[in-house]
Design a protein around this motif. Sequence first.
Motif, PDB file in Angstrom:
ATOM      1  N   ASN A   1       0.813  -1.154  -0.097  1.00 22.93           N
ATOM      2  CA  ASN A   1      -0.070   0.007  -0.011  1.00 22.93           C
ATOM      3  C   ASN A   1       0.678   1.279   0.036  1.00 22.93           C
ATOM      4  N   LEU A   2       2.211   0.989   0.260  1.00 24.45           N
ATOM      5  CA  LEU A   2       2.912   2.469   0.240  1.00 24.45           C
ATOM      6  C   LEU A   2       3.317   2.488  -1.167  1.00 24.45           C
ATOM      7  N   ARG A   3       3.402   3.951  -1.407  1.00 23.75           N
ATOM      8  CA  ARG A   3       4.097   4.360  -2.591  1.00 23.75           C
ATOM      9  C   ARG A   3       5.309   5.228  -2.570  1.00 23.75           C
ATOM     10  N   TYR A   4       6.101   4.712  -3.308  1.00 22.30           N
ATOM     11  CA  TYR A   4       7.461   5.403  -3.315  1.00 22.30           C
ATOM     12  C   TYR A   4       7.724   6.482  -4.484  1.00 22.30           C
ATOM     13  N   GLY A   5       8.151   7.630  -4.445  1.00 23.79           N
ATOM     14  CA  GLY A   5       8.237   8.646  -5.619  1.00 23.79           C
ATOM     15  C   GLY A   5       9.731   8.111  -6.262  1.00 23.79           C
ATOM     16  N   ARG A   6      10.034   9.009  -7.072  1.00 26.39           N
ATOM     17  CA  ARG A   6      11.257   8.434  -7.773  1.00 26.39           C
ATOM     18  C   ARG A   6      12.419   9.463  -7.206  1.00 26.39           C
ATOM     19  N   GLY A   7      12.068  10.414  -6.332  1.00 23.05           N
ATOM     20  CA  GLY A   7      13.107  11.156  -5.741  1.00 23.05           C
ATOM     21  C   GLY A   7      14.069  11.590  -7.016  1.00 23.05           C
ATOM     22  N   ASN A   8      15.444  11.889  -6.551  1.00 17.16           N
ATOM     23  CA  ASN A   8      16.356  12.239  -7.760  1.00 17.16           C
ATOM     24  C   ASN A   8      17.562  11.197  -7.588  1.00 17.16           C
ATOM     25  N   LEU A   9      18.545  11.208  -8.617  1.00 16.40           N
ATOM     26  CA  LEU A   9      19.289  10.209  -9.084  1.00 16.40           C
ATOM     27  C   LEU A   9      20.364  10.029  -7.806  1.00 16.40           C
ATOM     28  N   GLU A  10      20.985  11.101  -7.377  1.00 19.80           N
ATOM     29  CA  GLU A  10      21.843  10.868  -6.223  1.00 19.80           C
ATOM     30  C   GLU A  10      21.430  10.382  -5.247  1.00 19.80           C
ATOM     31  N   ASP A  11      20.309  10.777  -4.593  1.00 23.45           N
ATOM     32  CA  ASP A  11      19.602   9.993  -3.405  1.00 23.45           C
ATOM     33  C   ASP A  11      19.431   8.304  -3.796  1.00 23.45           C
ATOM     34  N   THR A  12      18.918   8.071  -4.955  1.00 21.79           N
ATOM     35  CA  THR A  12      18.774   6.536  -5.243  1.00 21.79           C
ATOM     36  C   THR A  12      20.191   5.702  -5.066  1.00 21.79           C
ATOM     37  N   TYR A  13      21.105   6.343  -5.880  1.00 20.19           N
ATOM     38  CA  TYR A  13      22.455   5.708  -5.688  1.00 20.19           C
ATOM     39  C   TYR A  13      22.947   5.663  -4.421  1.00 20.19           C
ATOM     40  N   GLN A  14      22.716   6.766  -3.435  1.00 27.28           N
ATOM     41  CA  GLN A  14      23.308   6.782  -2.292  1.00 27.28           C
ATOM     42  C   GLN A  14      22.437   5.761  -1.401  1.00 27.28           C
ATOM     43  N   LYS A  15      21.164   5.414  -1.612  1.00 26.64           N
ATOM     44  CA  LYS A  15      20.631   4.321  -0.644  1.00 26.64           C
ATOM     45  C   LYS A  15      21.164   3.141  -1.279  1.00 26.64           C
ATOM     46  N   MET A  16      21.387   2.914  -2.536  1.00 33.43           N
ATOM     47  CA  MET A  16      21.866   1.609  -2.929  1.00 33.43           C
ATOM     48  C   MET A  16      23.341   1.433  -2.390  1.00 33.43           C
ATOM     49  N   ILE A  17      24.058   2.277  -2.321  1.00 33.38           N
ATOM     50  CA  ILE A  17      25.372   2.354  -1.914  1.00 33.38           C
ATOM     51  C   ILE A  17      25.450   1.871  -0.287  1.00 33.38           C
ATOM     52  N   ILE A  18      24.421   2.330   0.498  1.00 30.98           N
ATOM     53  CA  ILE A  18      24.430   2.136   1.683  1.00 30.98           C
ATOM     54  C   ILE A  18      23.939   0.452   2.003  1.00 30.98           C
ATOM     55  N   ASP A  19      22.817   0.004   1.230  1.00 26.78           N
ATOM     56  CA  ASP A  19      22.694  -1.387   1.039  1.00 26.78           C
ATOM     57  C   ASP A  19      23.866  -2.376   0.774  1.00 26.78           C
TER      58      ASP A  19
END
Length: 452
Positions: free
Chosen positions: A175-193
């Motif tokens: 039920n949660l919806r995630y927006g696209r955000g920006n490219l930098e934030d997406t990459y940083q989340k990936m790097i944390i994982d």
Amino acid sequence: MNTVNKIIFKVCILLLLTACDQYLDQKPRQSYVIPKSLSDFQALLDNDAQVFNQTPGGFVYASDELKITQQGFNAINIVAREYYSWDPNAFVAIENVGDWNRMYQQIFVSNIVLEGLEEIPNDQRNMQWNFLKGQALFVRGYAMYNLLQLFADPYSQENAVNSLGLPYPISSNVNLRYGRGNLEDTYQKMIIDLTEAAELLPSEIQYLTRPSKAAAYLVLAKTYLNFSNYVLAEEYASLSLGIKDDLMDFNDLDPSLTRPIPSFNQEQIYFANQISISQFSNQIHFDQSFLQLYHENDLRRNIYFALNTSTGLTNFRGSYTGNISSFGGLAVDETIFVLAEAKIRNSKLDEASELVNDFLAFRYRSGEIVPVNFQAENDPVDKLFEEKQKQLVFRGTRWNDLRRMMMEGRIQNNLTKVVGEEEFTLVSGEKKWTYLIPFGEVSRNEIPQNPR
């Protein structure tokens, strides 16, 4: 709703979302298993038949390596055709695209595991618990890495905060919806994982379908190449190679075999098939301009390719899967070329030459190597890309390299493909370097489409 019921609910939702695949039923009746123990969560992550250990097949069709005849182009499915032709409206009318759906299925199941692991009491969080968490974090990060190379713009430090990222779910709540955000934030989340995964994963693994430290380090190194952060790319590639550096000697392979390269060979770090977006076709071939890149003493020419006498076309047969499936995972040979590029960018040309030449000794006839000398090249990076393409052909890495080359201005002419009398063109800087998000996803979740 108690914890067990929540997990049952999540698995039921998963089954409903992928009813045509029924992928939780591929293991011993997994759809009837309530995932609540560590072994249950491992069983979810081991579902390699339908969910995990798969990477996008679109990487190969989007690149400039292979050729397709008119007959072959007509026979492949619409997704493959739109990838191959760099269609500016690719996927705008397609409800589902496997490369998108499967990566998000991997993320979804990973989130189920991560949430389930948090319900395990602290006194039961042992080495297996750490391994499971590392696996789930790796799969989530690696799936996002693959999505970014197709459905988000190439990374640019100047524009990353202004470019669209991709939805990065960290919950299995549908039920949660995630927006696209920006490219930098997406990459940083990936790097944390991936960074946390590298801390939790073991150096040695029993099954190549499960990730290791070397796998996480390699994906991090590839990511930092995208960032043009060559210091960290060299660091992480060195860490990966320090753990896993086994190579096959092509002198020991038998080119008379239909599939000369064995499955689960010693070079593999993490096994994955490319998602099949089209049936294998002998109309998909390689022309002489590509085959001439290989020296006559280069064993890869006869190991990777074979002439089809019925069609007169040269087909690829050198998959690291050892069968008709295309390998899309991680292997030591890629680590070597990532590290070599980072060394070249860091002005360590002699070290890069030694690294690549040591590798080529395993690919040429014994004693007949044609060595590289990056010091003598006008553009050592271009030479590195050529050597990398020869080794990693049909592996799905070329598309990301082309995007990086384009961003650096290394592609001087338009990329072109000819099918019959029709020519398809890809111009540096145009928006077709990023594929459209499938129509079904945009319409269901109301996320912004990539601009055209």
